[in-house]
Each structure stands twice: as C-alpha cells, then as structure tokens.
Design a protein around this motif. Structure first.
Motif, mmCIF file in Angstrom:
data_model
loop_
_atom_site.group_PDB
_atom_site.id
_atom_site.type_symbol
_atom_site.label_atom_id
_atom_site.label_comp_id
_atom_site.label_asym_id
_atom_site.label_seq_id
_atom_site.Cartn_x
_atom_site.Cartn_y
_atom_site.Cartn_z
ATOM 1 N N MET A 1 0.848 -1.181 0.000
ATOM 2 C CA MET A 1 0.000 0.000 0.000
ATOM 3 C C MET A 1 0.890 1.239 0.000
ATOM 4 O O MET A 1 1.874 1.300 0.715
ATOM 5 C CB MET A 1 -0.892 0.027 1.231
ATOM 6 C CG MET A 1 -2.046 -0.890 1.181
ATOM 7 S SD MET A 1 -3.247 -0.415 2.436
ATOM 8 C CE MET A 1 -4.630 -1.281 1.808
ATOM 9 N N ALA A 2 0.465 2.203 -0.745
ATOM 10 C CA ALA A 2 1.206 3.452 -0.820
ATOM 11 C C ALA A 2 0.440 4.548 -0.086
ATOM 12 O O ALA A 2 -0.784 4.637 -0.187
ATOM 13 C CB ALA A 2 1.402 3.854 -2.278
ATOM 14 N N GLU A 3 1.162 5.355 0.662
ATOM 15 C CA GLU A 3 0.531 6.474 1.356
ATOM 16 C C GLU A 3 0.131 7.516 0.311
ATOM 17 O O GLU A 3 0.941 7.929 -0.517
ATOM 18 C CB GLU A 3 1.504 7.073 2.362
ATOM 19 C CG GLU A 3 0.894 8.161 3.201
ATOM 20 C CD GLU A 3 1.848 8.693 4.249
ATOM 21 O OE1 GLU A 3 1.916 9.925 4.373
ATOM 22 O OE2 GLU A 3 2.508 7.887 4.929
ATOM 23 N N THR B 1 -4.236 1.113 -2.696
ATOM 24 C CA THR B 1 -3.616 0.102 -3.546
ATOM 25 C C THR B 1 -4.627 -0.317 -4.594
ATOM 26 O O THR B 1 -5.837 -0.303 -4.345
ATOM 27 C CB THR B 1 -3.128 -1.109 -2.726
ATOM 28 O OG1 THR B 1 -2.354 -1.954 -3.557
ATOM 29 C CG2 THR B 1 -4.268 -1.886 -2.123
ATOM 30 N N ARG C 1 -7.581 2.863 2.569
ATOM 31 C CA ARG C 1 -7.581 2.558 4.008
ATOM 32 C C ARG C 1 -7.080 3.783 4.746
ATOM 33 O O ARG C 1 -6.159 4.453 4.296
ATOM 34 C CB ARG C 1 -6.673 1.373 4.283
ATOM 35 C CG ARG C 1 -6.674 0.981 5.735
ATOM 36 C CD ARG C 1 -6.371 -0.461 5.893
ATOM 37 N NE ARG C 1 -6.397 -0.797 7.283
ATOM 38 C CZ ARG C 1 -7.201 -1.679 7.804
ATOM 39 N NH1 ARG C 1 -8.038 -2.312 7.044
ATOM 40 N NH2 ARG C 1 -7.162 -1.946 9.082
ATOM 41 N N SER C 2 -7.691 4.066 5.895
ATOM 42 C CA SER C 2 -7.271 5.227 6.680
ATOM 43 C C SER C 2 -6.783 4.782 8.057
ATOM 44 O O SER C 2 -7.152 3.713 8.550
ATOM 45 C CB SER C 2 -8.430 6.209 6.846
ATOM 46 O OG SER C 2 -9.384 5.704 7.740
ATOM 47 N N SER C 3 -5.984 5.632 8.673
ATOM 48 C CA SER C 3 -5.490 5.333 10.017
ATOM 49 C C SER C 3 -6.633 5.334 11.027
ATOM 50 O O SER C 3 -6.612 4.564 11.991
ATOM 51 C CB SER C 3 -4.409 6.328 10.422
ATOM 52 O OG SER C 3 -4.894 7.651 10.328
ATOM 53 N N ARG D 1 -1.818 12.699 3.969
ATOM 54 C CA ARG D 1 -1.573 12.817 5.410
ATOM 55 C C ARG D 1 -2.110 14.173 5.828
ATOM 56 O O ARG D 1 -1.769 15.193 5.239
ATOM 57 C CB ARG D 1 -0.091 12.706 5.709
ATOM 58 C CG ARG D 1 0.230 12.774 7.201
ATOM 59 C CD ARG D 1 1.716 12.603 7.429
ATOM 60 N NE ARG D 1 2.154 11.257 7.130
ATOM 61 C CZ ARG D 1 2.264 10.281 8.033
ATOM 62 N NH1 ARG D 1 1.953 10.516 9.285
ATOM 63 N NH2 ARG D 1 2.687 9.089 7.681
ATOM 64 N N VAL E 1 -3.810 9.364 8.233
ATOM 65 C CA VAL E 1 -3.056 8.898 7.076
ATOM 66 C C VAL E 1 -3.971 8.028 6.231
ATOM 67 O O VAL E 1 -4.761 7.230 6.756
ATOM 68 C CB VAL E 1 -1.814 8.087 7.515
ATOM 69 C CG1 VAL E 1 -0.996 7.653 6.318
ATOM 70 C CG2 VAL E 1 -0.965 8.899 8.478
ATOM 71 N N TYR E 2 -3.861 8.183 4.910
ATOM 72 C CA TYR E 2 -4.653 7.396 3.975
ATOM 73 C C TYR E 2 -3.704 6.621 3.061
ATOM 74 O O TYR E 2 -2.703 7.167 2.590
ATOM 75 C CB TYR E 2 -5.549 8.302 3.125
ATOM 76 C CG TYR E 2 -6.593 9.018 3.941
ATOM 77 C CD1 TYR E 2 -7.834 8.450 4.171
ATOM 78 C CD2 TYR E 2 -6.323 10.257 4.509
ATOM 79 C CE1 TYR E 2 -8.787 9.103 4.933
ATOM 80 C CE2 TYR E 2 -7.268 10.914 5.270
ATOM 81 C CZ TYR E 2 -8.504 10.334 5.486
ATOM 82 O OH TYR E 2 -9.440 10.979 6.241
ATOM 83 N N TRP E 3 -4.021 5.349 2.830
ATOM 84 C CA TRP E 3 -3.242 4.495 1.949
ATOM 85 C C TRP E 3 -4.153 3.992 0.841
ATOM 86 O O TRP E 3 -5.356 3.870 1.026
ATOM 87 C CB TRP E 3 -2.691 3.284 2.697
ATOM 88 C CG TRP E 3 -1.758 3.611 3.797
ATOM 89 C CD1 TRP E 3 -0.418 3.795 3.712
ATOM 90 C CD2 TRP E 3 -2.089 3.769 5.181
ATOM 91 N NE1 TRP E 3 0.113 4.069 4.949
ATOM 92 C CE2 TRP E 3 -0.896 4.061 5.869
ATOM 93 C CE3 TRP E 3 -3.271 3.706 5.909
ATOM 94 C CZ2 TRP E 3 -0.850 4.280 7.231
ATOM 95 C CZ3 TRP E 3 -3.233 3.925 7.252
ATOM 96 C CH2 TRP E 3 -2.033 4.212 7.909
#
Length: 111
Positions: A1-3, A22, A38-40, A6, A18-20
C-alpha cells in the motif's frame, strides 16, 4: 500500500490522519479499475473493535468455565461443552481471532 495523503489529526495531541491506497490485481466485471483505500482512523477503529470482541469472548469463556466447574452443571459431555464454548465465541463475533480447545482434566481427591 502506498501512502496517498496525510492530514493533521482532529485533536491537538492526536496523531496524523493517514490514507493508503492500492489497486486491485483485476478490474471489475464492467472493466473499471478498483482501488482500495484505508485510513489510520479506520485501522484504529478496527483494532478497538477486535480487542473488544476478543475480551468479550474471554469473559464469556471464563463464565462458562465457572459454570462447568460448579456442582450443579448441566453439561455432562465434552461435546456439550465444545458446543457451548463455540457458541460463546460465535456470539461475540470473535471466531476469526479466538480458537477454543476443550481438554478433559481429571482431579482426584482423597478424603
């Protein structure tokens, strides 16, 4: 997954949001790209829910253990105890994280 993003947290002492993202290995049936985000915050929420379910399963199994060791226990077979333990774990929604194994233990008391 790439960030992918933020942002500062909602609270002063909170960590950043933070959000990722893929990309799925295949496209949808209609041919569109599928991107999973996906989020933190979601990760923290999922962790709290998972811990809660595991703790409720642990408490339920502890109560079942107390019930089994009482003198007035209605469960007379290992199969009945297995089913009751499986039911406790299923009712709490923790079947993914909790596995139950029932063992026969014989206590011998000499008077």
């Amino acid at each position: 997954m790439a960030e992918i993003a933020r942002r500062p947290g909602k609270k002063k002492d909170g960590s950043d949001q933070v959000y990722w993202a893929t990309e799925a290995p295949s496209r949808s049936a209609e041919g569109y790209r599928i991107v999973w985000i996906r989020s933190s915050d979601k990760r923290a929420h999922d962790a709290a829910a998972r811990i809660d379910r595991i703790e409720r399963a642990r408490a339920g199994l502890g109560a079942l253990g107390d019930k089994i060791t009482s003198l007035r226990c209605q469960m007379k077979s290992k199969v009945a105890v297995d089913e009751a333990a499986a039911r406790v774990v299923a009712e709490t929604g923790a079947t993914v994280w909790v596995r139950v194994e029932v063992l026969d233990v014989v206590d011998v008391e000499h008077r």
